[in-house]
Write a protein that holds these residues in place. Structure first.
Motif, mmCIF file in Angstrom:
data_model
loop_
_atom_site.group_PDB
_atom_site.id
_atom_site.type_symbol
_atom_site.label_atom_id
_atom_site.label_comp_id
_atom_site.label_asym_id
_atom_site.label_seq_id
_atom_site.Cartn_x
_atom_site.Cartn_y
_atom_site.Cartn_z
ATOM 1 N N SER A 123 32.765 -27.426 21.231
ATOM 2 C CA SER A 123 31.623 -28.309 20.974
ATOM 3 C C SER A 123 30.561 -27.593 20.147
ATOM 4 O O SER A 123 29.915 -28.207 19.293
ATOM 5 N N VAL A 124 30.380 -26.296 20.375
ATOM 6 C CA VAL A 124 29.425 -25.517 19.582
ATOM 7 C C VAL A 124 29.887 -25.455 18.129
ATOM 8 O O VAL A 124 29.087 -25.656 17.200
ATOM 9 N N GLU A 125 31.163 -25.209 17.918
ATOM 10 C CA GLU A 125 31.695 -25.149 16.558
ATOM 11 C C GLU A 125 31.557 -26.498 15.854
ATOM 12 O O GLU A 125 31.186 -26.558 14.674
ATOM 13 N N LEU A 126 31.836 -27.550 16.574
ATOM 14 C CA LEU A 126 31.714 -28.886 15.997
ATOM 15 C C LEU A 126 30.266 -29.173 15.610
ATOM 16 O O LEU A 126 29.993 -29.722 14.533
ATOM 17 N N ARG A 127 29.323 -28.792 16.471
ATOM 18 C CA ARG A 127 27.904 -28.976 16.163
ATOM 19 C C ARG A 127 27.501 -28.201 14.917
ATOM 20 O O ARG A 127 26.738 -28.692 14.080
ATOM 21 N N LYS A 128 28.025 -26.996 14.763
ATOM 22 C CA LYS A 128 27.723 -26.185 13.577
ATOM 23 C C LYS A 128 28.255 -26.858 12.315
ATOM 24 O O LYS A 128 27.580 -26.890 11.285
ATOM 25 N N ILE A 129 29.453 -27.386 12.400
ATOM 26 C CA ILE A 129 30.052 -28.069 11.250
ATOM 27 C C ILE A 129 29.221 -29.295 10.880
ATOM 28 O O ILE A 129 28.898 -29.512 9.711
ATOM 29 N N LEU A 130 28.871 -30.083 11.873
ATOM 30 C CA LEU A 130 28.090 -31.291 11.608
ATOM 31 C C LEU A 130 26.709 -30.953 11.064
ATOM 32 O O LEU A 130 26.209 -31.623 10.156
ATOM 33 N N SER A 131 26.092 -29.903 11.565
ATOM 34 C CA SER A 131 24.780 -29.474 11.064
ATOM 35 C C SER A 131 24.882 -29.048 9.607
ATOM 36 O O SER A 131 24.002 -29.345 8.793
ATOM 37 N N SER A 132 25.953 -28.345 9.282
ATOM 38 C CA SER A 132 26.169 -27.907 7.913
ATOM 39 C C SER A 132 26.315 -29.094 6.964
ATOM 40 O O SER A 132 25.759 -29.094 5.866
ATOM 41 N N ILE A 133 27.022 -30.096 7.397
ATOM 42 C CA ILE A 133 27.190 -31.308 6.584
ATOM 43 C C ILE A 133 25.848 -31.999 6.383
ATOM 44 O O ILE A 133 25.531 -32.443 5.270
ATOM 45 N N LEU A 134 25.063 -32.094 7.439
ATOM 46 C CA LEU A 134 23.769 -32.775 7.334
ATOM 47 C C LEU A 134 22.813 -32.031 6.407
ATOM 48 O O LEU A 134 21.993 -32.664 5.731
ATOM 49 N N LYS A 135 22.891 -30.720 6.367
ATOM 50 C CA LYS A 135 22.022 -29.953 5.492
ATOM 51 C C LYS A 135 22.333 -30.199 4.026
ATOM 52 O O LYS A 135 21.471 -30.110 3.175
#
Length: 47
Positions: free
Chosen positions: A33-45
């Motif tokens: 879940s932490v990795e997924l959050r990092k990926i999604l945050s990267s996309i949003l940036k």
């Protein structure tokens, strides 16, 4: 929205881990879940 859901999933998984300290399965799901959050945050940036 998806990032928020991943964050909430991490919260519930940590509660599960606290209730079952010997659960390695919960720990691996928390890491996912932490990795997924990092990926999604990267996309949003990028947007």
């Amino acid at each position: 929205m998806a990032r928020k859901e991943a964050k909430e999933s991490g919260y519930w998984l940590r509660l599960l881990k606290d209730a079952n300290p010997n659960s390695d399965f919960a720990e691996s799901l928390i890491e996912e879940s932490v990795e997924l959050r990092k990926i999604l945050s990267s996309i949003l940036k990028r947007v």
